[in-house]
Scaffold this motif. Structure first.
Motif, PDB file in Angstrom:
ATOM      1  N   THR A 313      37.929  58.296   1.278  1.00  0.00           N
ATOM      2  CA  THR A 313      39.232  58.045   1.874  1.00  0.00           C
ATOM      3  C   THR A 313      39.716  56.646   1.547  1.00  0.00           C
ATOM      4  O   THR A 313      38.915  55.748   1.234  1.00  0.00           O
ATOM      5  CB  THR A 313      39.190  58.189   3.408  1.00  0.00           C
ATOM      6  OG1 THR A 313      38.377  57.136   3.955  1.00  0.00           O
ATOM      7  CG2 THR A 313      38.622  59.544   3.822  1.00  0.00           C
ATOM      8  N   GLU A 314      41.035  56.449   1.653  1.00  0.00           N
ATOM      9  CA  GLU A 314      41.603  55.122   1.422  1.00  0.00           C
ATOM     10  C   GLU A 314      41.107  54.135   2.475  1.00  0.00           C
ATOM     11  O   GLU A 314      40.836  52.967   2.166  1.00  0.00           O
ATOM     12  CB  GLU A 314      43.117  55.197   1.428  1.00  0.00           C
ATOM     13  CG  GLU A 314      43.785  53.863   1.129  1.00  0.00           C
ATOM     14  CD  GLU A 314      45.293  53.969   0.985  1.00  0.00           C
ATOM     15  OE1 GLU A 314      45.904  52.974   0.538  1.00  0.00           O
ATOM     16  OE2 GLU A 314      45.851  55.037   1.312  1.00  0.00           O
ATOM     17  N   GLU A 315      40.982  54.593   3.711  1.00  0.00           N
ATOM     18  CA  GLU A 315      40.507  53.712   4.777  1.00  0.00           C
ATOM     19  C   GLU A 315      39.114  53.190   4.472  1.00  0.00           C
ATOM     20  O   GLU A 315      38.831  51.990   4.626  1.00  0.00           O
ATOM     21  CB  GLU A 315      40.494  54.466   6.105  1.00  0.00           C
ATOM     22  CG  GLU A 315      40.038  53.622   7.285  1.00  0.00           C
ATOM     23  CD  GLU A 315      40.017  54.396   8.585  1.00  0.00           C
ATOM     24  OE1 GLU A 315      39.896  53.764   9.645  1.00  0.00           O
ATOM     25  OE2 GLU A 315      40.120  55.643   8.541  1.00  0.00           O
ATOM     26  N   ALA A 316      38.235  54.077   4.003  1.00  0.00           N
ATOM     27  CA  ALA A 316      36.871  53.652   3.655  1.00  0.00           C
ATOM     28  C   ALA A 316      36.881  52.718   2.443  1.00  0.00           C
ATOM     29  O   ALA A 316      36.085  51.769   2.374  1.00  0.00           O
ATOM     30  CB  ALA A 316      36.000  54.869   3.390  1.00  0.00           C
ATOM     31  N   PHE A 317      37.782  52.982   1.511  1.00  0.00           N
ATOM     32  CA  PHE A 317      37.880  52.147   0.324  1.00  0.00           C
ATOM     33  C   PHE A 317      38.304  50.732   0.682  1.00  0.00           C
ATOM     34  O   PHE A 317      37.682  49.750   0.253  1.00  0.00           O
ATOM     35  CB  PHE A 317      38.872  52.772  -0.654  1.00  0.00           C
ATOM     36  CG  PHE A 317      39.062  51.996  -1.928  1.00  0.00           C
ATOM     37  CD1 PHE A 317      38.009  51.788  -2.796  1.00  0.00           C
ATOM     38  CD2 PHE A 317      40.312  51.478  -2.265  1.00  0.00           C
ATOM     39  CE1 PHE A 317      38.181  51.069  -3.986  1.00  0.00           C
ATOM     40  CE2 PHE A 317      40.495  50.774  -3.441  1.00  0.00           C
ATOM     41  CZ  PHE A 317      39.431  50.564  -4.300  1.00  0.00           C
ATOM     42  N   ILE A 318      39.335  50.600   1.487  1.00  0.00           N
ATOM     43  CA  ILE A 318      39.803  49.277   1.902  1.00  0.00           C
ATOM     44  C   ILE A 318      38.733  48.562   2.721  1.00  0.00           C
ATOM     45  O   ILE A 318      38.527  47.339   2.583  1.00  0.00           O
ATOM     46  CB  ILE A 318      41.116  49.385   2.700  1.00  0.00           C
ATOM     47  CG1 ILE A 318      42.246  49.919   1.807  1.00  0.00           C
ATOM     48  CG2 ILE A 318      41.509  48.032   3.296  1.00  0.00           C
ATOM     49  CD1 ILE A 318      42.566  49.046   0.612  1.00  0.00           C
ATOM     50  N   GLY A 319      38.022  49.305   3.549  1.00  0.00           N
ATOM     51  CA  GLY A 319      36.941  48.698   4.314  1.00  0.00           C
ATOM     52  C   GLY A 319      35.863  48.125   3.417  1.00  0.00           C
ATOM     53  O   GLY A 319      35.340  47.034   3.668  1.00  0.00           O
ATOM     54  N   ASP A 320      35.539  48.848   2.352  1.00  0.00           N
ATOM     55  CA  ASP A 320      34.551  48.363   1.393  1.00  0.00           C
ATOM     56  C   ASP A 320      35.048  47.102   0.685  1.00  0.00           C
ATOM     57  O   ASP A 320      34.292  46.139   0.503  1.00  0.00           O
ATOM     58  CB  ASP A 320      34.252  49.467   0.376  1.00  0.00           C
ATOM     59  CG  ASP A 320      33.227  49.052  -0.663  1.00  0.00           C
ATOM     60  OD1 ASP A 320      32.068  48.843  -0.287  1.00  0.00           O
ATOM     61  OD2 ASP A 320      33.589  48.925  -1.842  1.00  0.00           O
ATOM     62  N   LEU A 321      36.321  47.091   0.303  1.00  0.00           N
ATOM     63  CA  LEU A 321      36.881  45.910  -0.364  1.00  0.00           C
ATOM     64  C   LEU A 321      36.870  44.701   0.546  1.00  0.00           C
ATOM     65  O   LEU A 321      36.574  43.577   0.114  1.00  0.00           O
ATOM     66  CB  LEU A 321      38.310  46.193  -0.826  1.00  0.00           C
ATOM     67  CG  LEU A 321      38.517  47.328  -1.836  1.00  0.00           C
ATOM     68  CD1 LEU A 321      39.975  47.383  -2.270  1.00  0.00           C
ATOM     69  CD2 LEU A 321      37.603  47.171  -3.043  1.00  0.00           C
ATOM     70  N   ASN A 322      37.188  44.900   1.807  1.00  0.00           N
ATOM     71  CA  ASN A 322      37.206  43.781   2.746  1.00  0.00           C
ATOM     72  C   ASN A 322      35.813  43.177   2.944  1.00  0.00           C
ATOM     73  O   ASN A 322      35.669  41.954   3.083  1.00  0.00           O
ATOM     74  CB  ASN A 322      37.789  44.227   4.081  1.00  0.00           C
ATOM     75  CG  ASN A 322      39.288  44.478   4.002  1.00  0.00           C
ATOM     76  OD1 ASN A 322      39.962  43.978   3.089  1.00  0.00           O
ATOM     77  ND2 ASN A 322      39.820  45.253   4.931  1.00  0.00           N
ATOM     78  N   LYS A 323      34.783  44.032   2.924  1.00  0.00           N
ATOM     79  CA  LYS A 323      33.414  43.516   3.023  1.00  0.00           C
ATOM     80  C   LYS A 323      33.066  42.687   1.790  1.00  0.00           C
ATOM     81  O   LYS A 323      32.420  41.644   1.895  1.00  0.00           O
ATOM     82  CB  LYS A 323      32.431  44.678   3.175  1.00  0.00           C
ATOM     83  CG  LYS A 323      32.466  45.355   4.529  1.00  0.00           C
ATOM     84  CD  LYS A 323      31.443  46.478   4.603  1.00  0.00           C
ATOM     85  CE  LYS A 323      31.479  47.165   5.964  1.00  0.00           C
ATOM     86  NZ  LYS A 323      30.509  48.289   6.040  1.00  0.00           N
TER      87      LYS A 323
END
Length: 335
Positions: A313-323
């Motif tokens: 999902t996009e939400e999981a993708f953005i979360g990974d980028l933020n980490k």
């Protein structure tokens, strides 16, 4: 003859080259369980043919019968796009999650191999037909259409709002490096001309055993404005976020070559103090570097929804980028 005859995959070998700390140099035959090799980079050239005039007005490598992996290559002057000389048109590098390739010709774009398996696959790719990797296979497929862009994390120079690729280069030398903890593609461009400038450029593209990113290091021989990287535009809205030292740009959506297109996330991390501007180009979302004769460092990655145990999902993708951005802010490194 434009297609290279099938080479028995069972005879191909992966090489885990020893670094200074290694005690062994492991050769693993494809088809056996691979336990020692965690990353891999390769470059494969056609054998048994000859350079002949082609129908498009440039030389082509004709009547090749097999491919041979080489550790390094001085790219022949005859070589350009679609000469049938390089297997999948350039070097490739991978880990268990993702693969990449670079067009080792004037296009100089970076493409993504999406993987449905968690094993190394590059020695199989392009063996059963020159561009067979565009079609779905058990291992995955080429999922990115680069077109006239730099693909994901490729590099060029912007001159008068146009990205100049590598149409004019005196020589190009590529070397593969497979170590215990990483694999790299190293390229030396001599006499790269763009606009009214001519420079030498050394690049290093490194992948690690874990995660999807590649670390890119560009070292120009002199400081010139406009050296750039970017993400291909496929009608997907750009997302971006800045920290105090690092920033990223990203896209997420249905932007693959799969049929029908499915979700792919792409991102590029860069140092704020090395970048002059981030802007939209004709074919790319661009990151333009300040003039420098030091090494410029950035990271890029792709995340395909069909990847085994991947980001869905996009939400999981953005979360990974933020980490990852948080890690860069704290340690100046993702890995």
């Amino acid at each position: 003859m434009r297609k290279i005859a099938v080479l028995s995959v069972a005879l191909l070998c992966l090489f885990s080259c020893k670094d200074k700390q290694s005690k062994t140099n492991t050769n693993t035959t494809v088809g056996e369980e691979i336990t020692e090799v965690k990353t891999y980079a390769e470059l494969s050239i056609a054998q048994g043919g000859e350079w002949k005039d082609g129908p498009r007005g440039h030389k082509e490598y004709s009547n090749g019968t097999s491919f041979k992996n080489v550790n390094s290559l001085q790219v022949p002057q005859e070589h350009t796009d679609h000469t049938w000389f390089l297997r999948y048109e350039g070097p490739g590098w991978e880990n268990s999650q993702i693969g990449y390739r670079l067009y080792l010709d004037w296009r100089n774009a970076i493409d993504i191999y999406g993987k449905k398996v968690d094993s190394l696959v590059l020695p199989y790719v392009g063996q059963d037909g020159f561009d067979s990797y565009h079609e779905p296979a058990d291992w995955g497929q080429d999922i990115l259409k680069a077109g006239k862009s730099m693909g994901i994390g490729g590099y060029g120079r912007i001159v008068a709002d146009t990205v100049v690729h590598f149409q004019s280069v005196k020589s190009t030398f590529a070397k593969m490096e497979n170590l215990n903890a990483s694999s790299s593609v190293n390229i030396e461009y001599k006499g790269w001309e763009s606009g009214d400038e001519s420079i030498d450029l050394t690049t290093k593209l490194t992948i690690y055993p874990e995660d999807r990113f590649t670390k890119a290091e560009l070292t120009p021989s002199k400081a010139i404005p406009g050296i750039c990287t970017g993400i291909v535009k496929h009608g997907i809205k750009l997302q971006k976020k800045e920290g105090s030292k690092w920033a990223y740009i990203s896209t997420y959506g249905k932007q693959t070559l799969a049929s029908p297109p499915d979700n792919l996330g792409m991102a590029l991390f860069y140092k704020l103090d090395e970048v002059a501007e981030q802007k939209e180009g004709i074919d790319d979302y661009l990151v333009v570097f300040k003039p420098a004769n030091k090494t410029l460092t950035y990271y890029f990655l792709g995340a395909w929804e069909q990847e085994k145990n991947g980001i869905k999902t996009e939400e999981a993708f953005i979360g990974d980028l933020n980490k990852k951005l948080e890690s860069l802010e704290k340690t100046n490194s993702i890995n």
